[in-house]
Design a protein around this motif. Structure first.
Motif, PDB file in Angstrom:
ATOM      1  N   LEU A  53      78.373  14.373  76.123  1.00  0.00           N
ATOM      2  CA  LEU A  53      79.170  15.430  75.515  1.00  0.00           C
ATOM      3  C   LEU A  53      80.619  14.977  75.369  1.00  0.00           C
ATOM      4  O   LEU A  53      81.271  15.242  74.356  1.00  0.00           O
ATOM      5  N   ILE A  54      81.124  14.284  76.378  1.00  0.00           N
ATOM      6  CA  ILE A  54      82.498  13.768  76.301  1.00  0.00           C
ATOM      7  C   ILE A  54      82.594  12.657  75.262  1.00  0.00           C
ATOM      8  O   ILE A  54      83.567  12.573  74.502  1.00  0.00           O
ATOM      9  N   ASP A  55      81.566  11.793  75.200  1.00  0.00           N
ATOM     10  CA  ASP A  55      81.551  10.729  74.187  1.00  0.00           C
ATOM     11  C   ASP A  55      81.635  11.315  72.782  1.00  0.00           C
ATOM     12  O   ASP A  55      82.337  10.787  71.908  1.00  0.00           O
ATOM     13  N   ALA A  56      80.898  12.413  72.556  1.00  0.00           N
ATOM     14  CA  ALA A  56      80.904  13.048  71.232  1.00  0.00           C
ATOM     15  C   ALA A  56      82.281  13.617  70.908  1.00  0.00           C
ATOM     16  O   ALA A  56      82.742  13.564  69.758  1.00  0.00           O
ATOM     17  N   LEU A  57      82.971  14.153  71.911  1.00  0.00           N
ATOM     18  CA  LEU A  57      84.311  14.690  71.681  1.00  0.00           C
ATOM     19  C   LEU A  57      85.314  13.580  71.391  1.00  0.00           C
ATOM     20  O   LEU A  57      86.280  13.777  70.650  1.00  0.00           O
ATOM     21  N   ASN A  66      90.663  10.296  77.513  1.00  0.00           N
ATOM     22  CA  ASN A  66      91.210   9.164  78.261  1.00  0.00           C
ATOM     23  C   ASN A  66      90.576   9.089  79.641  1.00  0.00           C
ATOM     24  O   ASN A  66      90.397  10.119  80.306  1.00  0.00           O
ATOM     25  N   ARG A  67      90.253   7.873  80.038  1.00  0.00           N
ATOM     26  CA  ARG A  67      89.777   7.660  81.410  1.00  0.00           C
ATOM     27  C   ARG A  67      90.997   7.675  82.323  1.00  0.00           C
ATOM     28  O   ARG A  67      91.919   6.866  82.168  1.00  0.00           O
ATOM     29  N   VAL A  68      90.996   8.587  83.300  1.00  0.00           N
ATOM     30  CA  VAL A  68      92.173   8.755  84.148  1.00  0.00           C
ATOM     31  C   VAL A  68      91.913   8.366  85.598  1.00  0.00           C
ATOM     32  O   VAL A  68      92.839   8.377  86.423  1.00  0.00           O
ATOM     33  N   GLY A  69      90.672   8.021  85.931  1.00  0.00           N
ATOM     34  CA  GLY A  69      90.361   7.655  87.302  1.00  0.00           C
ATOM     35  C   GLY A  69      88.895   7.317  87.460  1.00  0.00           C
ATOM     36  O   GLY A  69      88.111   7.347  86.498  1.00  0.00           O
ATOM     37  N   ARG A  78      87.262  11.507  83.260  1.00  0.00           N
ATOM     38  CA  ARG A  78      87.879  11.471  81.934  1.00  0.00           C
ATOM     39  C   ARG A  78      88.561  12.799  81.608  1.00  0.00           C
ATOM     40  O   ARG A  78      88.035  13.875  81.908  1.00  0.00           O
ATOM     41  N   LEU A  79      89.709  12.681  80.993  1.00  0.00           N
ATOM     42  CA  LEU A  79      90.517  13.835  80.611  1.00  0.00           C
ATOM     43  C   LEU A  79      90.373  14.068  79.115  1.00  0.00           C
ATOM     44  O   LEU A  79      90.550  13.144  78.315  1.00  0.00           O
ATOM     45  N   ILE A  80      90.065  15.302  78.741  1.00  0.00           N
ATOM     46  CA  ILE A  80      89.892  15.693  77.343  1.00  0.00           C
ATOM     47  C   ILE A  80      91.091  16.542  76.947  1.00  0.00           C
ATOM     48  O   ILE A  80      91.356  17.575  77.585  1.00  0.00           O
ATOM     49  N   SER A  81      91.825  16.126  75.911  1.00  0.00           N
ATOM     50  CA  SER A  81      93.042  16.837  75.507  1.00  0.00           C
ATOM     51  C   SER A  81      92.981  17.210  74.034  1.00  0.00           C
ATOM     52  O   SER A  81      92.383  16.496  73.228  1.00  0.00           O
ATOM     53  N   LEU A  82      93.611  18.332  73.685  1.00  0.00           N
ATOM     54  CA  LEU A  82      93.750  18.734  72.290  1.00  0.00           C
ATOM     55  C   LEU A  82      94.892  19.727  72.172  1.00  0.00           C
ATOM     56  O   LEU A  82      95.260  20.383  73.152  1.00  0.00           O
ATOM     57  N   LYS A 171      96.231  14.431  91.416  1.00  0.00           N
ATOM     58  CA  LYS A 171      97.686  14.451  91.605  1.00  0.00           C
ATOM     59  C   LYS A 171      98.390  13.670  90.488  1.00  0.00           C
ATOM     60  O   LYS A 171      99.395  14.130  89.929  1.00  0.00           O
ATOM     61  N   ARG A 172      97.861  12.508  90.143  1.00  0.00           N
ATOM     62  CA  ARG A 172      98.481  11.676  89.108  1.00  0.00           C
ATOM     63  C   ARG A 172      98.482  12.381  87.756  1.00  0.00           C
ATOM     64  O   ARG A 172      99.485  12.374  87.033  1.00  0.00           O
ATOM     65  N   VAL A 173      97.368  13.022  87.411  1.00  0.00           N
ATOM     66  CA  VAL A 173      97.285  13.722  86.124  1.00  0.00           C
ATOM     67  C   VAL A 173      98.236  14.916  86.122  1.00  0.00           C
ATOM     68  O   VAL A 173      98.965  15.143  85.153  1.00  0.00           O
ATOM     69  N   ARG A 174      98.260  15.677  87.210  1.00  0.00           N
ATOM     70  CA  ARG A 174      99.172  16.824  87.283  1.00  0.00           C
ATOM     71  C   ARG A 174     100.623  16.379  87.098  1.00  0.00           C
ATOM     72  O   ARG A 174     101.382  16.975  86.340  1.00  0.00           O
ATOM     73  N   ASP A 175     100.975  15.292  87.759  1.00  0.00           N
ATOM     74  CA  ASP A 175     102.356  14.821  87.682  1.00  0.00           C
ATOM     75  C   ASP A 175     102.699  14.290  86.295  1.00  0.00           C
ATOM     76  O   ASP A 175     103.818  14.474  85.808  1.00  0.00           O
TER      77      ASP A 175
END
Length: 488
Positions: A53-57, A66-69, A78-82, A171-175
């Motif tokens: 599902l993430i691959d399709a997005l 983006n892979r974040v960890g 993975r982080l999904i942003s829009l 923590k890294r993503v929040r910051d």
């Protein structure tokens, strides 16, 4: 009146200029099945289920992945942003591996946001906010359907030391985002109820405290206002079924610290709903609640909600049983006593962690007048008694499946002996306990911790039968249960 005005403001924000007057939340609710992700139909979802599902997005216009960890066992986070707006909203789910309801709802929301319908409304929204989703923060725990990660720690108590790679990622993503709002998405026990009511706390909220004094600054106040708004929405679909968590400060918790770090933290917990063991109705309520909150943040209308809307939410209590039997006559050592029985059905995972069966227990007995049940039987005038054992020893489980169970239950038979029991089998789908060939009926006494299997008689006739915590009424052939147990 002050709650009607923000609702009208939101309707103007999200509804097309065509003059359509339908409420925006009703549109979310009524059109839900169009966007529900069908591949995630049960609670026991795993990392491999969400990766396609993430691959399709990742290749869908407007979405950024983006892979974040990485988890301890090497699964990618993975982080999904829009969106292109100035207000960042960060949502993460399943930091506890056995709390997947909001993970499912996140993909429903992403389906909605990526669909062609309501293009103008979504365009205006995504010009106002930028959304970031981190689903299934604890994929290793999800793999074996357990709360903790592979290190054996509770990620939600790792905000200070950051001992886990999953906690470090959060923590890294929040910051990096410096998000204005953060949604911390969990599941809670189905045995929570809204305080002093028999209704389950289907959805619970919390704006966590950021210090021991439970002070309310602008950051926490914003979270309270959004929660007050969401509660007003959810009351339409689950009236009286919303609770509020205790806000005692926990210095190790991520929610408390994220509030402290300047992101308005909003905790959403998915509890119980009658006859919804897979929490699919609660998943839908998450979808409506979260989408409504995102639109309220995008329009700014949440600011019109007073803090009293948050304070009026009743606190969570934990006074629910799966089955409560009231005022039953319990004959013991030659005397009759009147007691209540409280029964819980505990889930036991199958070895592959794809499904579960119930091992039920009496968890309390005595005066339970201040407790409630998803199912409650007033047993005044009924006598508690032991079930019977079927007269024949059957060769195998296949032979058990050919029995007329309603006829047996009507005779008060709750056990069937089987000569050849599969070594690893623990349960059956039949409404009767399966036992070994040498099984002898135990003494008719019941205590906390016992498996609830018994009959309720009146004037010498069997009226109700309880098998592994499930209630059956033989005369009307009412009642059903997921499983009984195999007792050796």
């Amino acid at each position: 009146m002050k709650y009607i005005l923000p609702l009208l403001t939101l309707c103007l924000f999200v509804l097309p200029v065509s003059g359509q007057t339908e409420s925006f939340t009703e549109r979310f609710y009524d059109s839900y099945e169009t966007y529900r992700e069908p591949s995630l139909g049960k609670r026991r979802i795993k990392h491999a289920d969400i990766q396609p599902l993430i691959d399709a997005l990742a290749v869908k216009p407007g979405f950024e992945v983006n892979r974040v960890g990485t988890s301890i066992e090497g699964r990618p986070l993975r982080l999904i942003s829009l969106g292109d707006g100035q207000t960042d909203i960060f949502l993460w789910s399943q930091m506890h591996g056995d709390e997947p309801t909001a993970t499912q709802a996140i993909f429903d929301i992403l389906n909605f946001l990526g669909a062609p319908e309501f293009a103008d409304e979504k365009s205006r929204l995504l010009d106002s906010v930028r959304l970031h989703f981190l689903p299934m923060l604890n994929p290793d725990g999800a793999e074996v359907y357990q709360r903790r990660n592979t290190l054996g720690i509770d990620i939600n108590r790792d905000a200070l030391r950051l001992q886990s790679p999953e906690g470090q990622t959060l923590k890294r993503v929040r910051d990096s985002l410096e998000a204005e709002f953060g949604f911390n998405l969990h599941d809670q026990s189905t045995y929570y109820n809204a305080e002093r009511t028999p209704k389950p706390a289907t959805i619970s909220y919390l704006a966590p405290a950021y210090n021991y004094e439970k002070a309310i600054n602008e950051v926490r106040s914003r979270a309270m206002q959004v929660i007050g708004y969401m509660n007003r929405i959810i009351q339409r679909y689950a009236p009286g079924q919303v609770g509020k968590y205790n806000d005692d400060f926990e210095p190790r918790a991520f929610g408390d610290n994220i509030q402290k770090w300047g992101t308005s933290a909003i905790l959403i917990e998915s509890g119980g709903y009658p006859e919804d063991p897979e929490k699919q109705e609660i998943r839908k309520l998450n979808y409506v609640s979260i989408l409504s909150a995102i639109y309220a943040i995008g329009s700014g209308s949440y600011r019109n909600v007073g803090l009293e809307a948050y304070e009026e939410i009743p606190e969570n209590d934990r006074k629910l049983f799966d089955l409560k039997i009231e005022q039953v006559t319990y004959p013991l050592l030659g005397k009759d006593y009147i007691i209540d029985l409280g029964i819980h059905r505990f889930e036991v995972d199958t070895p592959d962690h794809e499904d579960f069966w119930y091992s039920s227990r009496i968890t309390d007995q005595g005066d339970l007048s201040t407790y409630y049940g998803y199912e409650t039987l007033n047993a005044s005038g009924y006598r508690l008694g032991a079930g019977k054992v079927y007269s024949q020893v059957l060769p195998n489980l296949e032979a058990v499946g050919k029995l007329d169970f309603w006829e047996l239950l009507g005779q008060g038979i709750t056990y069937v002996r089987v000569a050849d029991l599969p070594k690893k089998a623990t349960s059956t789908p039949y409404p009767i306990q399966v036992v070994g060939a040498s099984f002898e009926l135990p003494e008719p006494r019941w205590d906390v911790g016992d498996n609830p299997t018994f009959v309720l008689t009146r004037e010498g006739s069997v009226r109700y039968v309880v098998v592994n915590g499930f209630l059956y009424e033989p005369d009307s052939r009412k009642g059903s249960g997921k499983n009984s147990m195999i007792l050796r």
